[in-house]
Design a protein around this motif. Sequence first.
Motif: not given
Length: 389
Positions: A97-99, A173, A285, A293
């Motif tokens: 998730y890049r969060s 993803t 993020s 995303v």
Amino acid sequence: MNIPEILVANGTGAVLVSFLLLLRVRGESKNSVGTALFCRILVVTLLAQATETISFLLDGVPGAASRFWLYLTNTVCTGATVCVDYAWCLYVDFRVYRSIGRLRRRHMLLGAPLLALLVLLVANLFGTGWIFSISADNAYHRGPLNILLYLLLFSYYAESVWQVHKARRDGITVEFFPVYYFVVTCAVGTLLQGAFYGMAFGWLSVAIAFVFVDSQTRSLRGYTDELSGLFGRKYMNYCLDRIHATQEKDVYGIMMDVNCFKEINDTYGHAEGDRAIQEIGRILSGALAANSVAIRMSGDEFMVLIRHGSEKLLDEICTAIERRVQHYNETAPAGSFQLSFSTGVAKYEGGSVEKFLVELDQRMYAEKRAFHAARDGHAAPEQGNAPSI
């Protein structure tokens, strides 16, 4: 107990993990959350390999000192075992998730059972024997609650698989995230270690799993932007291709261009320009919600792509970005650069994704023109649908 086999297995595992750690430290951005988390997992793995080896060497050795070190090393090794799998779940979540915001929300939930086990381990040091015990002849014996360790390990394995499965189902993803490389290899090693005490299968399997993971994640670098820590344009194209192929509904986009980014480079230098990109990566993020995303499209252009979204979720993310930009500007050191975005938002209505991107781009540049007109004291042209952040 086969001491030579234990030394060879854990020694080989330690060499593999040390090699991966060296590659990460020397070859990747120190500002990457994913890299920092993976390095910490590797360090804990090295600690566990060392303490397990010491505990095997001391098993059955008489004396009070041996007894003390047996309790200490087995406690550390057991705790490290669960910590590695807990951190693996966080690593998977972030890589998918890049969060950072999501990571902060989930670490407490995932950490609750780990904390409970650590409490049991501390109690075990006082002779409860719940997790393990050391007999009068200094031999290790599993306790009645030792099964909880294995249940928790496999729960973390299952959680990481579920996260990737859910992300793939939602189209978030890329297809070849290596979760099964880690889970299957470690699960086999865990089962063998549980079935044959005195054989060092566990940590060697973890080391081999990390080699597989590292190899696969390196192949994903084309999808990520190292400086910002966000996904890159190739990943955006991948997502948009899937959206177009399925004619997915409820897709929203937020396109952003950093205001006066050239002035940041010219005034403060390119090193500060790079730091601005890193700060923007952290801002975006931290503002993400589920099914969204953040992407660095090019130099100072960014996008947030929201799938299975709504107008309400779109507004929430825009507000979160605005608040984080404001917080950065208020807390930045005196004389430092300030950040703001010109933004354009749109909903994908089916058909060509190029039309979707053009609509986002046009609305963003309408805001860009309005921003510069207002700054220069001219009458602002008609604006798009979102204010500058």
